[in-house]
Structure formats: C-alpha cells, structure tokens
Design a protein around this motif. Structure first.
Motif, PDB file in Angstrom:
ATOM      1  N   THR A  37      10.511   4.251  -3.894  1.00 47.09           N
ATOM      2  CA  THR A  37      10.802   4.309  -2.460  1.00 47.09           C
ATOM      3  C   THR A  37      12.121   3.619  -2.142  1.00 47.09           C
ATOM      4  O   THR A  37      12.617   2.806  -2.924  1.00 47.09           O
ATOM      5  N   GLY A  38      12.652   3.928  -0.996  1.00 44.01           N
ATOM      6  CA  GLY A  38      13.933   3.367  -0.550  1.00 44.01           C
ATOM      7  C   GLY A  38      14.538   4.302   0.472  1.00 44.01           C
ATOM      8  O   GLY A  38      14.238   5.504   0.485  1.00 44.01           O
ATOM      9  N   ARG A  39      15.387   3.783   1.320  1.00 48.76           N
ATOM     10  CA  ARG A  39      15.946   4.614   2.389  1.00 48.76           C
ATOM     11  C   ARG A  39      16.885   5.670   1.825  1.00 48.76           C
ATOM     12  O   ARG A  39      17.409   5.539   0.710  1.00 48.76           O
ATOM     13  N   ASN A  40      17.074   6.741   2.586  1.00 48.57           N
ATOM     14  CA  ASN A  40      17.917   7.855   2.137  1.00 48.57           C
ATOM     15  C   ASN A  40      19.313   7.375   1.787  1.00 48.57           C
ATOM     16  O   ASN A  40      19.904   6.562   2.495  1.00 48.57           O
ATOM     17  N   GLY A  41      19.828   7.896   0.668  1.00 47.97           N
ATOM     18  CA  GLY A  41      21.178   7.569   0.244  1.00 47.97           C
ATOM     19  C   GLY A  41      21.285   6.298  -0.577  1.00 47.97           C
ATOM     20  O   GLY A  41      22.396   5.902  -0.955  1.00 47.97           O
ATOM     21  N   ARG A  42      20.148   5.653  -0.889  1.00 45.87           N
ATOM     22  CA  ARG A  42      20.193   4.403  -1.675  1.00 45.87           C
ATOM     23  C   ARG A  42      20.349   4.654  -3.175  1.00 45.87           C
ATOM     24  O   ARG A  42      20.634   3.727  -3.922  1.00 45.87           O
ATOM     25  N   GLY A  43      20.083   5.880  -3.638  1.00 42.28           N
ATOM     26  CA  GLY A  43      20.320   6.162  -5.049  1.00 42.28           C
ATOM     27  C   GLY A  43      19.084   6.485  -5.864  1.00 42.28           C
ATOM     28  O   GLY A  43      19.109   6.348  -7.092  1.00 42.28           O
ATOM     29  N   LYS A  44      18.001   6.939  -5.228  1.00 43.77           N
ATOM     30  CA  LYS A  44      16.787   7.249  -5.985  1.00 43.77           C
ATOM     31  C   LYS A  44      17.026   8.398  -6.971  1.00 43.77           C
ATOM     32  O   LYS A  44      16.751   8.264  -8.168  1.00 43.77           O
ATOM     33  N   THR A  45      17.529   9.519  -6.459  1.00 43.17           N
ATOM     34  CA  THR A  45      17.789  10.660  -7.339  1.00 43.17           C
ATOM     35  C   THR A  45      18.890  10.323  -8.335  1.00 43.17           C
ATOM     36  O   THR A  45      18.845  10.748  -9.502  1.00 43.17           O
ATOM     37  N   THR A  46      19.871   9.538  -7.912  1.00 45.39           N
ATOM     38  CA  THR A  46      20.934   9.106  -8.833  1.00 45.39           C
ATOM     39  C   THR A  46      20.346   8.334 -10.006  1.00 45.39           C
ATOM     40  O   THR A  46      20.719   8.558 -11.172  1.00 45.39           O
ATOM     41  N   PHE A  47      19.414   7.423  -9.736  1.00 44.07           N
ATOM     42  CA  PHE A  47      18.796   6.648 -10.808  1.00 44.07           C
ATOM     43  C   PHE A  47      18.033   7.565 -11.773  1.00 44.07           C
ATOM     44  O   PHE A  47      18.105   7.395 -13.001  1.00 44.07           O
ATOM     45  N   LEU A  48      17.332   8.554 -11.241  1.00 48.41           N
ATOM     46  CA  LEU A  48      16.633   9.496 -12.119  1.00 48.41           C
ATOM     47  C   LEU A  48      17.631  10.238 -13.007  1.00 48.41           C
ATOM     48  O   LEU A  48      17.386  10.444 -14.205  1.00 48.41           O
ATOM     49  N   ASN A  49      18.769  10.623 -12.450  1.00 50.11           N
ATOM     50  CA  ASN A  49      19.800  11.309 -13.235  1.00 50.11           C
ATOM     51  C   ASN A  49      20.410  10.395 -14.291  1.00 50.11           C
ATOM     52  O   ASN A  49      20.807  10.860 -15.367  1.00 50.11           O
ATOM     53  N   LEU A  50      20.491   9.089 -14.002  1.00 46.23           N
ATOM     54  CA  LEU A  50      20.978   8.143 -15.008  1.00 46.23           C
ATOM     55  C   LEU A  50      19.986   8.046 -16.167  1.00 46.23           C
ATOM     56  O   LEU A  50      20.388   7.980 -17.335  1.00 46.23           O
ATOM     57  N   LEU A  51      18.693   8.036 -15.857  1.00 41.48           N
ATOM     58  CA  LEU A  51      17.685   8.039 -16.923  1.00 41.48           C
ATOM     59  C   LEU A  51      17.805   9.291 -17.784  1.00 41.48           C
ATOM     60  O   LEU A  51      17.590   9.249 -19.001  1.00 41.48           O
ATOM     61  N   LEU A  52      18.152  10.407 -17.140  1.00 43.95           N
ATOM     62  CA  LEU A  52      18.299  11.675 -17.867  1.00 43.95           C
ATOM     63  C   LEU A  52      19.608  11.759 -18.638  1.00 43.95           C
ATOM     64  O   LEU A  52      19.837  12.724 -19.379  1.00 43.95           O
ATOM     65  N   GLY A  53      20.496  10.750 -18.476  1.00 41.08           N
ATOM     66  CA  GLY A  53      21.756  10.733 -19.212  1.00 41.08           C
ATOM     67  C   GLY A  53      22.816  11.647 -18.634  1.00 41.08           C
ATOM     68  O   GLY A  53      23.762  12.038 -19.342  1.00 41.08           O
ATOM     69  N   LYS A  54      22.726  11.979 -17.353  1.00 47.46           N
ATOM     70  CA  LYS A  54      23.671  12.926 -16.762  1.00 47.46           C
ATOM     71  C   LYS A  54      25.012  12.300 -16.421  1.00 47.46           C
ATOM     72  O   LYS A  54      26.013  13.011 -16.285  1.00 47.46           O
ATOM     73  N   TYR A  55      25.047  10.969 -16.231  1.00 43.18           N
ATOM     74  CA  TYR A  55      26.293  10.305 -15.838  1.00 43.18           C
ATOM     75  C   TYR A  55      26.581   9.144 -16.785  1.00 43.18           C
ATOM     76  O   TYR A  55      25.672   8.561 -17.385  1.00 43.18           O
ATOM     77  N   GLU A  56      27.856   8.812 -16.889  1.00 45.16           N
ATOM     78  CA  GLU A  56      28.243   7.603 -17.614  1.00 45.16           C
ATOM     79  C   GLU A  56      28.043   6.396 -16.695  1.00 45.16           C
ATOM     80  O   GLU A  56      28.258   6.477 -15.487  1.00 45.16           O
ATOM     81  N   TYR A  57      27.632   5.281 -17.290  1.00 38.50           N
ATOM     82  CA  TYR A  57      27.337   4.093 -16.492  1.00 38.50           C
ATOM     83  C   TYR A  57      27.623   2.847 -17.300  1.00 38.50           C
ATOM     84  O   TYR A  57      27.765   2.894 -18.538  1.00 38.50           O
TER      85      TYR A  57
END
Length: 492
Positions: A37-57
């Motif tokens: 949970t978290g307010r819109n735009g805080r990065g929930k879907t972004t975090f899921l994509n990081l777990l999937l390895g879609k972005y460099e971090y």
C-alpha cells in the motif's frame, strides 16, 4: 522459507532529479502474503519492476526465488485460452490447472474459447490460476481487482487467502483484509513492514500519528518555554556584566568575585537551557515525517428546481440481438447516493451513459429533468494527455480550484509540470474526479471512480460524500466504500 533481501536500494528514472527510493533496506519472507500500500505515485509498480530486473538501480536485491508479474503480458489475445496458458507456463499439468480453475469458478470450456472472448474477470482468474501453478516463484500481483465485480472480488480474495508467497498491490480494504498477513507500506520518507492485515496496519498508523501529533505539540511548548528562559538568562547575564565595573546603589565597592561566580553560574545555566532547547528541536524534527495530508474536499452541487431528477421505468438496453439489462426501474431524487450493483456485463455502464444523454438503444420509459446538468466520470482515462493547465481550460473549469483539489489528493507540485500521459493510473483517475468536483452540476455520475486510487484518497472521497451529501449515481466495486456512503442500491 527464504528471504528477499533489499539493501541500500536507490533508484530514479532517467532525467529525473528526484529519487523514488533512496538507501532503502528491508527484508521479506517468501512465505508471507503481503499487501502493498501507499499513495499514488509513490513507486509501488516501480518497486515491482525493480524486483523483475527491468531497471538499473543502486544497492542490492537478492532472492532465492524467481518473480512473476500479474497481469502477464499477452502477445495475442485472439488465440485459444489454452494456448495463452501454454505461453505463460509451458510445463503446466492439466489436472492441476483444472483444480485451480475450479476453485475460481471458471468452467473448463473457457480453455477452448479465444482469450479475448473471456470477460475481464475470467481473464484475471485464468492468469492467476496459471501463475500460481509455477513452483519456486514469488508472485507480484498488481491491482487484480480493477474491473472485477463484487462477487468476483470476494472469490479471488478467498483464493489468494489459501495461497502464500506474493505481494498484492490493491486499494480495496476489504479485499486485502481477507487475504494478506503482512503490509508493506511506502510512506513519505521510508518503507515499513507491519504484521497483520490492512485494518491492523491502519489502526497502528492512526495511533502512531496521534502520538506524534501530541508529542509535536508538547515539544513546541517546551521549545517556546526554553526560548523564553534563554532570553531571561541572557538579560540577567547582561545586567550582571554591567555591575562588574560599577558600584552598588549604596555606594560601596562591587564584590567582583561574587559577580564572577554569579556570572559563571548563569553561563552554565544558559548553556544547559540551550542544549535542552536544541534536543527538543532535534526530537521535534523526527516527528510528523510520515503523516499523510488528507485535507477535506468540497463539492458545490447546484440545487435543482424539482425533487426528482430522473426516472427509469421498465427500461431494457439491447445491443444487436443481445439484451444487456432488462426491466430496470428506479428514480433519482435530490440527496440520493445510489450504487448500481451487478456482475460485469450486466449493463451498469450502459445505464449510466443513457442517463448522461448518450444515444443508447432502449425500451421502456426514461425521463430526465429539463436543463439537468450532469458531471460524468468515465472508467476510461486513456484520453488524458497534455498539460493540466490546457485540460482545465478545455474543460471550462477554474484552474486554481482544479489544482488545489489535486494537491489535496496528494499531487506534488512537480506533477503539474508533467504531461498527463506520464501519470500513473491512480493519478489519471484523480484528474477526472478533480474535474468533476469543479463542475457546477445537479447530478454527479461516476463509473468506477476508484480504480487505481489509493486508500487514503478513497477515505477523503468518502468523507466528502458524507459531509456534503451530493446527489450521485455511481458504479463501484469497493465494498467498504459502498457500505459507508450509499443511501440506495440498485441491483441488476
């Protein structure tokens, strides 16, 4: 049981000066059923994509399991459903798949229909059933409740309750309460993990917020008291200093030893007060960092000259040779908060469009008050693009009021500079709701207004509807929201 370890995670999108995550560290158990949970735009879907390895971090994410994402991207939805399942999981065992589909009340015949002929609810169930067949996987489930009716939501929530090893992004409180055992929360300044369901987490957050607000008030008073004491001590020191080279009122010589001793004591006391004041300031600065702003919203609905705004008597809607709803009768009167309820495909959206004035083929009687002004919120947000300023001008609404409402719905000012096409799904839906709240209307008609919208914003909208009691007809599958605000339910 194994762990997913996140260490010093830092990430920002290319071209952005703001980090979405900065030096974030925590760990998750792969047996947990996590509500995210978290307010819109805080990065929930972004975090899921990081777990999937879609972005460099920056930092490190380590796990002994592989991740799968729901909804699975289907390349060709025109293929047979069993072919789509083979694309998702080529090694599935047929009887195991049938077992999962049976739990989700999906008939086996669905396998031999094209995937795009299935309802959105059936597509959701087929993908979930297939993904949960995989072994040694941790499932990332991103907003599965969108487009699920109340019955399907309850069914999917019960299904997930019997599973383990997933992160569930959802803003439906009742849905999460039923099927999660931990909450992963993205706050303003950190990420925290709480054992229990959403209601447990929310109760704990409210208690923590109240404690911090009380402590903040106490420290504000302490800081003022210490500041006043510091000024008095400074004045005393100044007066003592003036007597060093002077004489007492009696004319006798000044005891410089006594004066020096007194000055030293005052200096020591002054230093002590300064330190206590600084400690209080430091302590105060750690408070309130994660308290969410949830300012009250307003709606200025126009009064209508008649008590009854619209009436449907034995209305049926037909598309070609298919009847989507039949023999529907109800009235809309001032002050009504009416929920249209029914399974997907039962004609809810068609009825809303008919009342809004669209050319919908129907039988029966439909009457609408003369010069009735309606504000409509559509399910669809795909048309939103360009600047908020241009959108406000095109919509004929006050830009300052429009942006003020968006600020109350947790839009950062930097969002005002972006193209709406770059907004998250929840932010786009907030744009439509803010526009509707700005419009001068007699009746508000909202079609699934809460899709993608975060829980705190849902509570703000609930409070708005309860406080101002506008006349509203809506379709919404969030059972908690409906239970809290409806005055009438029309079941299709």
């Amino acid at each position: 049981m194994s762990l997913i370890q996140v260490s010093n995670l830092t990430f920002a999108y290319d071209g952005s000066y703001d980090n979405i995550f900065e030096q974030v560290s925590f760990q998750l158990d792969t047996d947990w059923k996590l509500g995210f949970t978290g307010r819109n735009g805080r990065g929930k879907t972004t975090f899921l994509n990081l777990l999937l390895g879609k972005y460099e971090y920056g930092g490190r994410i380590s796990a002994s399991v592989s991740f799968d994402y729901f909804p699975f991207p289907i390349a060709d939805k025109g293929r047979m459903t069993y072919e789509v399942i083979e694309e998702i999981y080529p090694d599935y065992v047929h009887w195991e798949l049938i077992r999962e589909l049976t739990l989700l009340k999906v008939d086996e015949t669905a396998l031999y229909r094209t995937f795009d002929s299935l309802s959105q609810g059936e597509q959701t169930k087929v993908m979930l059933a297939t993904l949960f067949l995989k072994e040694n996987r941790f499932l990332l489930i991103d907003e599965p409740t969108n487009h699920l009716d109340l019955h399907a939501r309850a069914l999917v929530s019960d299904y997930l309750r019997a599973k383990r090893g997933f992160i569930l992004v959802s803003h439906d409180r009742a849905f999460m309460d039923n099927c999660v055992d931990h909450i992963l929360s993205i706050n303003k300044t950190n990420i925290e993990i709480h054992k229990g369901n959403f209601s447990d987490w929310w109760l704990n957050k409210e208690r923590q917020d109240q404690h911090e607000l009380a402590e903040n008030e106490k420290l504000k008073k302490d800081i003022k008291r210490l500041s006043d004491a510091a000024k008095r001590t400074s004045n005393w020191s100044h007066e003592v200093e003036k007597t060093k080279n002077g004489t007492r009122n009696s004319g006798s010589k000044v005891d410089k030893g006594y004066i020096g001793h007194k000055a030293a004591k005052m200096m020591k006391r002054s230093k002590s007060i300064e330190q206590r004041q600084q400690d209080a300031i430091d302590e105060k600065s750690t408070l309130l960092s994660n308290i969410e702003s949830a300012d009250s919203l307003k709606i200025a609905q126009l009064p209508y000259h008649k008590h009854q705004l619209a009436e449907l008597a034995h209305v049926s809607i037909v598309y070609g040779d298919r009847t989507v709803c039949s023999d529907v009768s109800f009235t809309i009167e001032q002050g009504d908060r009416i929920a249209l309820s029914g399974r997907n495909g039962s004609g809810k959206s068609s009825l809303l469009k008919l009342i809004c004035g669209e050319d919908i083929t129907h039988t029966g009687t439909f009457r609408k008050g003369s010069q009735l002004r309606i504000s409509y919120v559509s399910q669809d947000t795909s048309h939103l693009q360009g600047s908020l300023t241009a959108y406000a001008a095109k919509s004929g609404i006050d830009e300052s009021l429009f942006k003020s409402i968006l600020r109350k719905l947790d839009f950062a000012r930097i969002q005002f500079e972006k193209d709406m096409s770059a907004f998250s799904g929840g932010q786009k839906k907030k744009v439509l709701i803010a526009k509707s709240l700005c419009e001068r209307a007699h009746l508000h008609i909202w079609d699934e207004p809460l899709n993608f919208i975060d829980v705190i914003s849902r509570m703000q909208i609930e409070a708005l509807l309860l406080e101002h009691a506008p006349t509203i007809l809506f379709v919404e599958h969030d059972s908690e929201f409906c239970r809290n605000i409806v005055t009438k339910v029309i079941e299709l």
